[in-house]
Design an enzyme around this catalytic site. Structure first.
Site, PDB file in Angstrom:
ATOM      1  N   CYS A  55     -65.717 -66.301 -15.984  1.00  0.00           N
ATOM      2  CA  CYS A  55     -65.247 -66.585 -17.343  1.00  0.00           C
ATOM      3  C   CYS A  55     -66.435 -66.815 -18.286  1.00  0.00           C
ATOM      4  O   CYS A  55     -67.381 -67.530 -17.944  1.00  0.00           O
ATOM      5  CB  CYS A  55     -64.346 -67.816 -17.328  1.00  0.00           C
ATOM      6  SG  CYS A  55     -63.649 -68.158 -18.963  1.00  0.00           S
ATOM      7  N   CYS A  59     -66.873 -74.324 -20.210  1.00  0.00           N
ATOM      8  CA  CYS A  59     -66.170 -75.590 -19.919  1.00  0.00           C
ATOM      9  C   CYS A  59     -66.871 -76.298 -18.752  1.00  0.00           C
ATOM     10  O   CYS A  59     -66.957 -75.740 -17.651  1.00  0.00           O
ATOM     11  CB  CYS A  59     -64.715 -75.302 -19.587  1.00  0.00           C
ATOM     12  SG  CYS A  59     -63.943 -74.205 -20.804  1.00  0.00           S
ATOM     13  N   CYS A  62     -65.427 -76.614 -15.113  1.00  0.00           N
ATOM     14  CA  CYS A  62     -64.705 -75.502 -14.493  1.00  0.00           C
ATOM     15  C   CYS A  62     -65.519 -74.692 -13.488  1.00  0.00           C
ATOM     16  O   CYS A  62     -66.626 -74.223 -13.784  1.00  0.00           O
ATOM     17  CB  CYS A  62     -64.169 -74.576 -15.583  1.00  0.00           C
ATOM     18  SG  CYS A  62     -63.072 -73.301 -14.900  1.00  0.00           S
ATOM     19  N   CYS A  99     -46.875 -70.681 -11.918  1.00  0.00           N
ATOM     20  CA  CYS A  99     -47.831 -70.659 -13.022  1.00  0.00           C
ATOM     21  C   CYS A  99     -49.012 -69.777 -12.626  1.00  0.00           C
ATOM     22  O   CYS A  99     -49.637 -70.011 -11.592  1.00  0.00           O
ATOM     23  CB  CYS A  99     -48.310 -72.076 -13.333  1.00  0.00           C
ATOM     24  SG  CYS A  99     -49.521 -72.091 -14.682  1.00  0.00           S
ATOM     25  N   CYS A 131     -44.725 -69.266 -15.871  1.00  0.00           N
ATOM     26  CA  CYS A 131     -45.704 -69.908 -16.748  1.00  0.00           C
ATOM     27  C   CYS A 131     -47.000 -69.128 -16.590  1.00  0.00           C
ATOM     28  O   CYS A 131     -47.306 -68.681 -15.483  1.00  0.00           O
ATOM     29  CB  CYS A 131     -45.903 -71.365 -16.310  1.00  0.00           C
ATOM     30  SG  CYS A 131     -47.216 -72.206 -17.223  1.00  0.00           S
ATOM     31  N   CYS A 191     -46.824 -76.092 -22.398  1.00  0.00           N
ATOM     32  CA  CYS A 191     -47.352 -76.994 -21.374  1.00  0.00           C
ATOM     33  C   CYS A 191     -48.759 -77.339 -21.811  1.00  0.00           C
ATOM     34  O   CYS A 191     -49.626 -76.463 -21.882  1.00  0.00           O
ATOM     35  CB  CYS A 191     -47.370 -76.295 -20.019  1.00  0.00           C
ATOM     36  SG  CYS A 191     -48.184 -77.257 -18.724  1.00  0.00           S
ATOM     37  N   ARG A 263     -46.815 -84.036 -15.556  1.00  0.00           N
ATOM     38  CA  ARG A 263     -47.220 -83.452 -14.258  1.00  0.00           C
ATOM     39  C   ARG A 263     -48.449 -84.146 -13.708  1.00  0.00           C
ATOM     40  O   ARG A 263     -49.492 -84.193 -14.351  1.00  0.00           O
ATOM     41  CB  ARG A 263     -47.471 -81.944 -14.394  1.00  0.00           C
ATOM     42  CG  ARG A 263     -47.777 -81.278 -13.041  1.00  0.00           C
ATOM     43  CD  ARG A 263     -47.755 -79.756 -13.087  1.00  0.00           C
ATOM     44  NE  ARG A 263     -46.554 -79.287 -13.738  1.00  0.00           N
ATOM     45  CZ  ARG A 263     -46.549 -78.620 -14.897  1.00  0.00           C
ATOM     46  NH1 ARG A 263     -47.676 -78.324 -15.481  1.00  0.00           N
ATOM     47  NH2 ARG A 263     -45.413 -78.251 -15.436  1.00  0.00           N
TER      48      ARG A 263
END
Ligand code: SAM
Ligand code: DTB
Ligand code: SF4
Length: 320
Positions: A55, A59, A62, A99, A131, A191, A263
């Site tokens: 990616c 972040c 991550c 998801c 999702c 979400c 969650r």
């Protein structure tokens, strides 16, 4: 019922809730939970990384960021068949939602997005709620996801607006909010939650909850993740989140957003099952269910099924 969708929570009010004596916090959260979510049901969501790693975003938590030297190697996008096989297995194991995540900054037009749309149609046909979490998107892409039958889009605010630039520099908080607006406009359920344990203060946690509560309506689901420290990421050495801090965050979220599914997300596997049940008592009514999260391990369905049974909790049936 007036208090059920307050959008004007101040961070100071939330902080006061969060910091009150633990048993009072739990009692209040439990009252809200019993009123809005009677029935001892827990939503079981399977999670699948359909495009892992590489990616472009930075972040700092991550495993999939190309900026960090982690053990995750970029992989190709999964085939539709493999996703559907996973979906059928997840359903057989008791999950009600799948998801699907991609390590993308944003959705790009082309074959990969077309394949995600097919995945949404296919997973829906298997009989699971759908999702996806695909990074940022444009208005028309949200519409196309909706047309494909998408139920929910996950896009987290992750922390407070003030702390966000210390965690991510390649996109802005406002970009996250814009994506959420497009998702909402398309009629897809939202979400949206965050992570604790990234070095933020308790005020940052309160400010994040205040931002989430500003969304009108509140997000339909709010994942609360505890940082999973991933070797190679800048946050690899962060101290683990104290279980009682996880519990306080869950209880506070429940009070601030009474209707949301809260969650108990990443980091759950490092809690004892007793602490997981305390979190469910105090407001969590959804978990990721399955062997793995995106790139890290989850508690596992056998342990989870046994935990739910021991507590007399049952799976929430799918809404579709
Ligand atoms: N790329 C998309 C995005 O950023 O929205 C979707 C995938 S991203 C991995 C989804 C969410 O997973 C993040 O917003 C974050 O809340 C959570 N997450 C990722 N890595 C994590 C970690 N190491 N610990 C806890 N939560 C994490
Ligand atoms: C969310 O809030 N947590 C999930 C899901 N949304 C996509 C992701 C957790 C990821 C944990 C770290 C990993 O497995 O890489
Ligand atoms: Fe990870 Fe998503 Fe950030 Fe990419 S955008 S580095 S996948 S959290």
């Amino acid at each position: 019922m007036g208090a059920c969708q307050r959008h004007d929570w101040t961070a100071a009010e939330i902080r006061a809730l969060h910091d009150q004596p633990l048993f009072e916090l739990i009692d209040r959260a439990r009252r809200v939970h019993s009123e809005y979510h009677p029935g001892n049901q827990v939503q079981l969501c399977a999670l699948l990384s359909v495009k892992t790693g590489g990616c472009p975003e930075d972040c700092s938590y991550c495993a999939q960021s190309a900026h960090h030297p982690t053990a995750v190697r970029p992989g190709p996008m999964m085939t539709l068949d493999d996703v559907l096989q996973t979906a059928r297995r997840a359903k057989a194991a008791g999950a009600t939602r799948l998801c699907m995540g991609t390590a993308w900054r944003q959705i790009k037009e082309g074959g990969a997005f077309e394949r995600v749309l097919e995945m949404v149609r296919g997973v829906k046909a298997v009989g699971l709620e759908t999702c996806v979490t695909l990074g940022m998107l444009e208005r028309d892409q949200a519409m196309r996801l909706k047309q494909a039958g998408l139920d929910t889009y996950n896009h987290n605010l992750d922390t407070s607006p003030e702390y966000y630039p210390s965690v991510v520099t390649t996109h802005r908080y406002e970009d996250r909010l814009q994506t959420i607006r497009y998702v909402r406009e398309a009629g897809i359920s939202v979400c949206c939650g965050g992570i604790i344990g990234m070095g933020e203060t308790l005020d940052d946690r309160a400010r994040m909850l205040a931002e989430l509560a500003k969304l009108d309506p509140h997000p339909e689901s709010v994942p609360i993740n505890a940082l999973v420290p991933v070797p190679g990421t800048p946050l690899a050495g962060n101290p683990p989140v104290e279980p009682l801090e996880f519990l306080r965050m869950i209880a506070t979220t429940r009070i601030v957003m009474p209707r949301a599914k809260v969650r108990l997300s990443a980091g759950r596997a490092s809690l004892s099952r007793e602490m997981q049940l305390w979190c469910m008592y105090a407001g969590a009514n959804s978990i990721f269910y399955g062997e793995a999260l995106l790139t890290t391990l989850n508690a596992g369905p056998d342990l989870d099924a046994a935990m739910l049974e021991a507590a007399g909790l049952t799976a929430l049936p799918p809404a579709c």
